[in-house]
Design an enzyme around this catalytic site. Structure first.
Site, PDB file in Angstrom:
ATOM      1  N   LYS A 165       0.843  -1.212   0.000  1.00 27.45           N
ATOM      2  CA  LYS A 165       0.000   0.000   0.000  1.00 27.45           C
ATOM      3  C   LYS A 165       0.869   1.248   0.000  1.00 27.45           C
ATOM      4  O   LYS A 165       0.679   2.165  -0.796  1.00 27.45           O
ATOM      5  CB  LYS A 165      -0.883   0.006   1.244  1.00 27.45           C
ATOM      6  N   ASN A 166       1.871   1.270   0.917  1.00 23.97           N
ATOM      7  CA  ASN A 166       2.646   2.498   1.106  1.00 23.97           C
ATOM      8  C   ASN A 166       3.715   2.709   0.050  1.00 23.97           C
ATOM      9  O   ASN A 166       4.478   3.670   0.118  1.00 23.97           O
ATOM     10  CB  ASN A 166       3.246   2.522   2.511  1.00 23.97           C
ATOM     11  N   CYS A 187      -4.949   7.886   9.479  1.00 20.98           N
ATOM     12  CA  CYS A 187      -5.241   7.237  10.762  1.00 20.98           C
ATOM     13  C   CYS A 187      -5.033   8.236  11.914  1.00 20.98           C
ATOM     14  O   CYS A 187      -4.092   9.011  11.915  1.00 20.98           O
ATOM     15  CB  CYS A 187      -4.295   6.056  10.979  1.00 20.98           C
ATOM     16  N   ARG A 242      -1.013  14.894  12.286  1.00 21.79           N
ATOM     17  CA  ARG A 242      -0.334  14.483  11.040  1.00 21.79           C
ATOM     18  C   ARG A 242       0.105  15.765  10.296  1.00 21.79           C
ATOM     19  O   ARG A 242      -0.411  16.106   9.264  1.00 21.79           O
ATOM     20  CB  ARG A 242      -1.256  13.632  10.169  1.00 21.79           C
ATOM     21  N   ASP A 299       4.445   0.627  12.358  1.00 23.94           N
ATOM     22  CA  ASP A 299       3.226  -0.012  11.830  1.00 23.94           C
ATOM     23  C   ASP A 299       3.059  -1.452  12.270  1.00 23.94           C
ATOM     24  O   ASP A 299       2.026  -2.056  11.987  1.00 23.94           O
ATOM     25  CB  ASP A 299       3.221   0.040  10.291  1.00 23.94           C
ATOM     26  N   ARG A 322      -8.490  -0.658   4.583  1.00 22.95           N
ATOM     27  CA  ARG A 322      -7.599   0.344   3.981  1.00 22.95           C
ATOM     28  C   ARG A 322      -6.238  -0.259   3.647  1.00 22.95           C
ATOM     29  O   ARG A 322      -5.535   0.221   2.774  1.00 22.95           O
ATOM     30  CB  ARG A 322      -7.398   1.514   4.950  1.00 22.95           C
TER      31      ARG A 322
HETATM   32  C1  EPZ Z   1       4.027   6.907   6.325  1.00 22.42           C
HETATM   33  O1  EPZ Z   1       3.259   7.921   6.933  1.00 22.42           O
HETATM   34  C2  EPZ Z   1       3.107   5.699   6.253  1.00 22.42           C
HETATM   35  N1  EPZ Z   1       1.934   6.034   5.454  1.00 22.42           N
HETATM   36  C3  EPZ Z   1       2.669   5.294   7.661  1.00 22.42           C
HETATM   37  O2  EPZ Z   1       1.893   4.103   7.538  1.00 22.42           O
HETATM   38  C4  EPZ Z   1       3.906   4.983   8.492  1.00 22.42           C
HETATM   39  O3  EPZ Z   1       3.516   4.692   9.811  1.00 22.42           O
HETATM   40  C5  EPZ Z   1       4.836   6.216   8.491  1.00 22.42           C
HETATM   41  O4  EPZ Z   1       5.165   6.566   7.131  1.00 22.42           O
HETATM   42  C6  EPZ Z   1       6.127   5.957   9.247  1.00 22.42           C
HETATM   43  O5  EPZ Z   1       6.780   4.842   8.698  1.00 22.42           O
HETATM   44  C7  EPZ Z   1       2.051   6.049   4.099  1.00 22.42           C
HETATM   45  O6  EPZ Z   1       3.116   5.812   3.539  1.00 22.42           O
HETATM   46  C8  EPZ Z   1       0.801   6.363   3.339  1.00 22.42           C
HETATM   47  P1  EPZ Z   1       6.034  10.366   8.463  1.00 22.42           P
HETATM   48  P2  EPZ Z   1       3.809   9.455   6.943  1.00 22.42           P
HETATM   49  O7  EPZ Z   1       5.889  11.590   7.642  1.00 22.42           O
HETATM   50  O8  EPZ Z   1       4.532   9.734   5.677  1.00 22.42           O
HETATM   51  C9  EPZ Z   1       5.967  13.674  11.796  1.00 22.42           C
HETATM   52  C10 EPZ Z   1       0.048   2.710   7.825  1.00 22.42           C
HETATM   53  O9  EPZ Z   1      -0.414   2.155   8.828  1.00 22.42           O
HETATM   54  N2  EPZ Z   1       5.908  14.633  10.684  1.00 22.42           N
HETATM   55  O10 EPZ Z   1       7.283   9.561   8.388  1.00 22.42           O
HETATM   56  O11 EPZ Z   1       2.687  10.330   7.327  1.00 22.42           O
HETATM   57  C11 EPZ Z   1       4.653  12.910  11.948  1.00 22.42           C
HETATM   58  O12 EPZ Z   1       3.732  13.654  12.701  1.00 22.42           O
HETATM   59  C12 EPZ Z   1       0.507   4.139   7.918  1.00 22.42           C
HETATM   60  O13 EPZ Z   1       0.194   2.151   6.699  1.00 22.42           O
HETATM   61  C13 EPZ Z   1       6.016  15.992  10.965  1.00 22.42           C
HETATM   62  O14 EPZ Z   1       6.170  16.391  12.112  1.00 22.42           O
HETATM   63  O15 EPZ Z   1       4.832   9.365   8.143  1.00 22.42           O
HETATM   64  C14 EPZ Z   1       5.079  11.656  12.646  1.00 22.42           C
HETATM   65  O16 EPZ Z   1       5.154  11.887  14.035  1.00 22.42           O
HETATM   66  C15 EPZ Z   1       0.271   4.736   9.296  1.00 22.42           C
HETATM   67  N3  EPZ Z   1       5.952  16.879   9.937  1.00 22.42           N
HETATM   68  C16 EPZ Z   1       6.483  11.406  12.097  1.00 22.42           C
HETATM   69  O17 EPZ Z   1       6.917  12.639  11.512  1.00 22.42           O
HETATM   70  C17 EPZ Z   1       5.790  16.480   8.641  1.00 22.42           C
HETATM   71  O18 EPZ Z   1       5.764  17.337   7.741  1.00 22.42           O
HETATM   72  C18 EPZ Z   1       6.520  10.338  11.014  1.00 22.42           C
HETATM   73  O19 EPZ Z   1       5.694  10.755   9.971  1.00 22.42           O
HETATM   74  C19 EPZ Z   1       5.671  15.099   8.377  1.00 22.42           C
HETATM   75  C20 EPZ Z   1       5.731  14.197   9.411  1.00 22.42           C
END
Ligand code: EPZ
Length: 423
Positions: A22-23, A117, A122, A311, A403
Site C-alpha cells: 500500500k505504502n 489514521c 499528522r 506499523d 484500507r
Molecule cells: C508513512 O506515513 C506511512 N503512510 C505510515 O503508515 C507509516 O507509519 C509512516 O510513514 C512511518 O513509517 C504512508 O506511507 C501512506 P512520516 P507518513 O511523515 O509519511 C511527523 C500505515 O499504517 N511529521 O514519516 O505520514 C509525523 O507527525 C501508515 O500504513 C512531521 O512532524 O509518516 C510523525 O510523528 C500509518 N511533519 C512522524 O513525523 C511532517 O511534515 C513520522 O511521519 C511530516 C511528518
C-alpha cells in the site's frame, strides 16, 4: 459498518501470499502525474486507500483504468487539474503526495490538509518547508486550503529534514525531479518504499540517487524527457509482518509467500528473541511454534527504518500480551498510537500506557470479546489477538483494516482460521 466474527484459540496453519505494498503503490500513483506518457502499475492491491487515490487522480483529470485485476493504467497526456478534491484529500494521508508532482509539472497546486489514521497529529510542515526551499510560495487560505505556486520551474536546493519523514522525503523527491539543477535532501527516510519510489522515478527517466541512505540527490530533468513505465509493486512488508505475527501468536505454522527478510529484519530479530521459530526461504518466511510454552518478554522501541516499524508495534503488543513476563513497547514515531490498547484489555490483556510507553504484563490466556478497531494497525492487533483468544470475538469497524489488508477474511480462512465477515 462491517464486523469480523472470530472463533479463536485455534493455531493457524498453511501458507498465504501477501499483496502489493500500500505504502509504495500510493506514491507511484501520485508520481504518474509527472509524465505525459502512460504508466502501468502491476500487483496493485485492491484496498480502500488505492481506490481513494485513484478517485483523487481521476478527479484531477487522469485517464485511469484497471487493465485487469491488480493492473492499473494511468495517463496524463494533456496536463492535469491542480485542484485536489477536499473530500478525497481529507480521507487519507497519502493524498498530500499529489503536491510535489503537481508543483513539478504545473507549478501550482490547490490542496487540503490530508486525513489519515488518528494516531497523532499528522502535520505537513516538513513537506511545505522543503517545497518552499525549492522555490514554491505558499498561501494558507480559509478552511485548511493550501495554495502553492512557483514562478516557472522549481529550483534545485539543499534541504535538511528535521525528522526522516517518509511522506516529506517522497514529496520532495518527486518535486525535485523536474526542478532546475541539483537537489540534495538530507536526513531522509530510508524505508523500502522510498527506495522503490526512486526506482520508479528513474524508470520514468528521472535522475534520483541515494534512496536507502540518509541523503538523496536529484538531478532535475526536462519535462519532455520523462517517459512512461510498466512497473510491478513490491510485496507489502507490514501485511507480511502481520501474518507472521498471526501465525506466531496462535502457535501455528504459517508460511508467508512474498515476505522479504531484507524488508523485515527488525521484526524477525524480535520474533526470534521472543522464542518464535523462523525459517527464511528464497521467496517466503515461515513461522512455527518455538520450544517454550510462552513467549519471552521483550523491549521494543519503534524507530524510522531500519528500526522496528511503528506499523507493526500494535500487532507485537498483542503477541507480548501472552508473554511470560513484562514487556515494554516505546512508540517514538506517532504520539497517539496506543488507542487500540483499551480494546486489547477487553480481550484480557494487562497493559498500562504511560506517555510513549506501553507496559505489557503477560497473561496466560486471552478471552474472546467484542472490540472495535480504532485505526488500521490497531485493528490488525485486535484481529491477531482475537485469533489467539479462547472463544468468540467480534472485531467491529473492519473498514479500518480494509484500507491496508486486501482480502483479509479469505486469507485468514485459507490458514484455517474460524472467521466470518458480517457487512
Ligand atoms: C508513512 O506515513 C506511512 N503512510 C505510515 O503508515 C507509516 O507509519 C509512516 O510513514 C512511518 O513509517 C504512508 O506511507 C501512506 P512520516 P507518513 O511523515 O509519511 C511527523 C500505515 O499504517 N511529521 O514519516 O505520514 C509525523 O507527525 C501508515 O500504513 C512531521 O512532524 O509518516 C510523525 O510523528 C500509518 N511533519 C512522524 O513525523 C511532517 O511534515 C513520522 O511521519 C511530516 C511528518
Amino acid at each position: 459498518m462491517s464486523d469480523l466474527l472470530i472463533y479463536g484459540g485455534k493455531p493457524l496453519n498453511g501458507s498465504v501470499r501477501v499483496s502489493g505494498a500500500k505504502n509504495s503503490v500510493l506514491k507511484m500513483m501520485a508520481a504518474s502525474i509527472l509524465t505525459k506518457e502512460p504508466c502501468i502499475l502491476r500487483n496493485v492491491p485492491n484496498l480502500i486507500d488505492v481506490q481513494r487515490m485513484l478517485e483523487l487522480l481521476v478527479d484531477l483529470g487522469t485517464n485511469a483504468k484497471w487493465l485487469e485485476p491488480g493492473t492499473l493504467y494511468l495517463h496524463n497526456p494533456n496536463g492535469i487539474s491542480t485542484y485536489g478534491s477536499e473530500r478525497l484529500m481529507r480521507e487519507m494521508r497519502a493524498s498530500i503526495l499529489i503536491l510535489g508532482p503537481l508543483l513539478a509539472r504545473s507549478h501550482k497546486a490547490h490542496v487540503f490538509y490530508p486525513g489519515g489514521c488518528a494516531i497523532g497529529p499528522r502535520p505537513i510542515d516538513l513537506h511545505l518547508k522543503g517545497l518552499e526551499a525549492l522555490g514554491a510560495s505558499i498561501e494558507k487560505e480559509q478552511g485548511g486550503v493550501l495554495y502553492l505556486y512557483s514562478d516557472g520551474r522549481l529550483k534545485g536546493a539543499r534541504i535538511y529534514l528535521d525528522f526522516p519523514s517518509v511522506g516529506a522525503t517522497e514529496n520532495l523527491m518527486m518535486a525535485a525531479v523536474l526542478a532546475e539543477g541539483r537537489t540534495i535532501i538530507e536526513n531522509v527516510a530510508r524505508e523500502p518504499e522510498v527506495v522503490e519510489l526512486q526506482r520508479f522515478l528513474n524508470t520514468l527517466g528521472a535522475n534520483v540517487h541515494g534512496a536507502g541512505t540518509d541523503t538523496i540527490v536529484v538531478e532535475g530533468v526536462e519535462f519532455g524527457q520523462l517517459k512512461g513505465a510498466d512497473y510491478t509493486v513490491i510485496p507489502d512488508r507490514i501485511e507480511a509482518g502481520t501474518f507472521l505475527i498471526a501465525g506466531a501468536i496462535t502457535g501455528g505454522n504459517v508460511k508467508v509467500y512474498g515476505a522479504r527478510a531484507d524488508h523485515n529484519e527488525a521484526l524477525l530479530y524480535k520474533l526470534h528473541e521472543a522464542g518464535v521459530n523462523l525459517n527464511i526461504g528464497p521467496n517466503f518466511i515461515e513461522v512455527a511454534k518455538g520450544p517454550k510454552a510462552r513467549f519471552t518478554p521483550l523491549r521494543i522501541r519503534t524507530m524510522p527504518y531500519p528500526g522496528f516499524p511503528t506499523d507493526l508495534h500494535p500487532q507485537m503488543t498483542a503477541l507480548l500480551a501472552l508473554a511470560d513476563g513484562t514487556s515494554l513497547i516505546t512508540e517514538t514515531v506517532f504520539p497517539d498510537r496506543f488507542k487500540y490498547v483499551h480494546e486489547l484489555i477487553r480481550l484480557g490483556a494487562n497493559i498500562s500506557v504511560e506517555g510513549e510507553c506501553a507496559i505489557v504484563k503477560g497473561v496466560p490466556k486471552l478471552k474472546g470479546a467484542k472490540v472495535e478497531a480504532t485505526d488500521l494497525r490497531g485493528g490488525a492487533a485486535l484481529v491477531v489477538a482475537a485469533l489467539a483468544a479462547s472463544g468468540d470475538s467480534t472485531v467491529q469497524k473492519l473498514e479500518h483494516l480494509d484500507r491496508g489488508y486486501e482480502n483479509l477474511t479469505e486469507k485468514l480462512l485459507s490458514l484455517g482460521a474460524l472467521v466470518e465477515r458480517y457487512n
